[in-house]
Design an enzyme around this catalytic site. Structure first.
Site, short mmCIF file in Angstrom:
data_model
loop_
_atom_site.label_atom_id
_atom_site.label_comp_id
_atom_site.label_asym_id
_atom_site.label_seq_id
_atom_site.Cartn_x
_atom_site.Cartn_y
_atom_site.Cartn_z
N HIS A 100 0.81 -1.21 0.00
CA HIS A 100 0.00 0.00 0.00
C HIS A 100 0.85 1.26 0.00
O HIS A 100 2.02 1.27 0.42
CB HIS A 100 -0.92 0.02 1.22
CG HIS A 100 -0.18 0.11 2.53
ND1 HIS A 100 0.32 1.29 3.03
CD2 HIS A 100 0.16 -0.85 3.42
CE1 HIS A 100 0.93 1.07 4.18
NE2 HIS A 100 0.85 -0.23 4.45
N ARG A 149 -6.06 1.11 4.05
CA ARG A 149 -4.95 1.59 3.24
C ARG A 149 -4.61 0.65 2.10
O ARG A 149 -4.22 1.09 1.01
CB ARG A 149 -3.73 1.87 4.12
CG ARG A 149 -3.20 0.69 4.94
CD ARG A 149 -2.19 1.21 5.96
NE ARG A 149 -1.53 0.18 6.75
CZ ARG A 149 -2.02 -0.33 7.89
NH1 ARG A 149 -3.19 0.08 8.33
NH2 ARG A 149 -1.34 -1.23 8.57
N GLU A 203 -1.46 -6.49 7.91
CA GLU A 203 -0.11 -6.23 8.39
C GLU A 203 0.15 -7.03 9.66
O GLU A 203 -0.79 -7.44 10.36
CB GLU A 203 0.07 -4.73 8.64
CG GLU A 203 1.42 -4.29 9.17
CD GLU A 203 2.59 -4.71 8.29
OE1 GLU A 203 2.93 -5.92 8.32
OE2 GLU A 203 3.17 -3.85 7.61
N HIS A 273 0.48 -5.48 2.67
CA HIS A 273 1.36 -4.74 3.57
C HIS A 273 2.78 -5.29 3.54
O HIS A 273 3.03 -6.38 3.03
CB HIS A 273 0.79 -4.82 4.98
CG HIS A 273 -0.64 -4.42 5.06
ND1 HIS A 273 -1.05 -3.15 5.38
CD2 HIS A 273 -1.78 -5.13 4.82
CE1 HIS A 273 -2.37 -3.08 5.35
NE2 HIS A 273 -2.82 -4.27 5.00
#
Length: 331
Positions: A100, A149, A203, A273
């Site tokens: 991202h 994100r 993440e 991520h």
């Protein structure tokens, strides 16, 4: 000419046509893949990828058999000679990985982990630029984490795609959610790309470090301890995940849900991520635990693999050259 199509997307133009790729488009991209200096000799570097994507391959989703099929049903429709109920489309497929774009907490130098933070203006621009780089590579399915994100990055990237198909997040969390998000136009379905969200692609969870300033955390706990939490493979921060724990969930999900789609010839993009993607790359490139801890991905920069006959091939070679300080991975 085929080569001119890719000039805007990748910023590099071959002077000759695709002589080595009969019937194929040829494209080349500068993809940044950073390595933190380690005892094994890795340094920060640039990865230049070169790949051939068929111009004849169908980039659309299979036609729906009824007007009430979901977007995902079009891809997953069983057919004769299918793989695990997934229709076989091609003998090879593209896999695009994108970390991202910069988030608001990346900008503030905070540990982000699984806190759901949106992109900065720079992150939006990075996502759009990533979309330009992959605009000529067919995309049939998109997988993202459940964090905004990553989802923003995927959506913004697809606004630049030449297919002009609309990415649609699937809501299968309940029968009602699935029913209420149903599409009833077959033509609209054909112009859509299913986006599947999965927490397994989130993440790494940074536990009690989430929301803390990275420099202040180093001052509080000591640089060596924070470095150990961030850069070891199997040591988690307080009440958080190690990279090993993140890899267990991310790679298991990749094998169970994403590899079958690639085996069926579906071109897949994953927007996720730093740590979940490092985990997947560890699997794809058969990296050791020592090698993967030195791997760093730039935000908003795509990485391309080709899946063929059960094997993944990264398109290109790593050209090592000194670059600036690497970005923090906890975003």
């Amino acid at each position: 000419m085929a080569t001119s199509i890719y000039h805007q997307a990748f910023g590099i133009l071959h002077t000759a046509g695709p002589a080595n790729c009969s019937g194929l488009h040829q494209e080349q991209a500068n993809i940044l893949l950073r390595f933190i200096p380690r005892g094994n000799g890795y340094t920060a570097g640039r990865l230049r990828t070169e790949s051939c994507i068929s111009s004849k391959r169908s980039s659309g989703l299979p036609q729906a058999s009824t007007s009430q099929m979901s977007v995902l049903d079009q891809v997953l429709s069983p057919s004769e000679g299918s793989n695990n109920g997934i229709a076989k489309k091609s003998n090879e497929a593209a896999l695009i990985l994108i970390r991202h774009g910069e988030s608001l907490w990346n900008e503030k130098n905070l540990f982000t982990g699984c806190v759901d933070v949106p992109l900065t203006n720079k992150g939006v621009e990075e996502a759009i630029e990533a979309g330009k780089r992959i605009s000529n590579i067919p995309v049939d399915m998109i997988f993202t984490s459940v964090l905004i994100r990553a989802q923003m990055t995927a959506m913004l990237a697809m606004t630049q795609h030449r297919q002009k198909k609309v990415p649609i997040i699937l809501h299968n969390e309940s029968d009602q959610a699935k029913s209420w998000s149903q599409i009833y136009s077959e033509d609209t379905q054909k112009q859509s790309i299913p986006v599947i969200t999965a927490w397994q692609l989130n993440e790494r969870m940074y536990g009690e470090l989430q929301g803390l300033n990275k420099q202040e955390t180093a001052d509080r706990f000591g640089k060596e301890k924070v470095h150990e939490w961030r850069r070891s493979y199997d040591i988690p921060p307080p009440n958080g995940e190690s990279l090993e724990m993140c890899a267990e969930r991310a790679v298991a999900y990749f094998k169970e849900h994403i590899e079958p789609q690639l085996s069926a010839g579906n071109n897949v993009m994953i927007a996720a991520h730093g740590n979940s993607l490092r985990s997947i790359i560890m699997h794809l490139d058969a990296l050791t635990s020592q090698e993967v801890i030195g791997l760093e991905l730039a935000t908003g920069v795509p990485l391309l693999y080709i899946f063929k006959e059960g094997k993944f091939t990264r398109r290109g070679a790593i050209i090592y050259e000194e670059v600036g300080e690497v970005q923090g991975e906890a975003g």
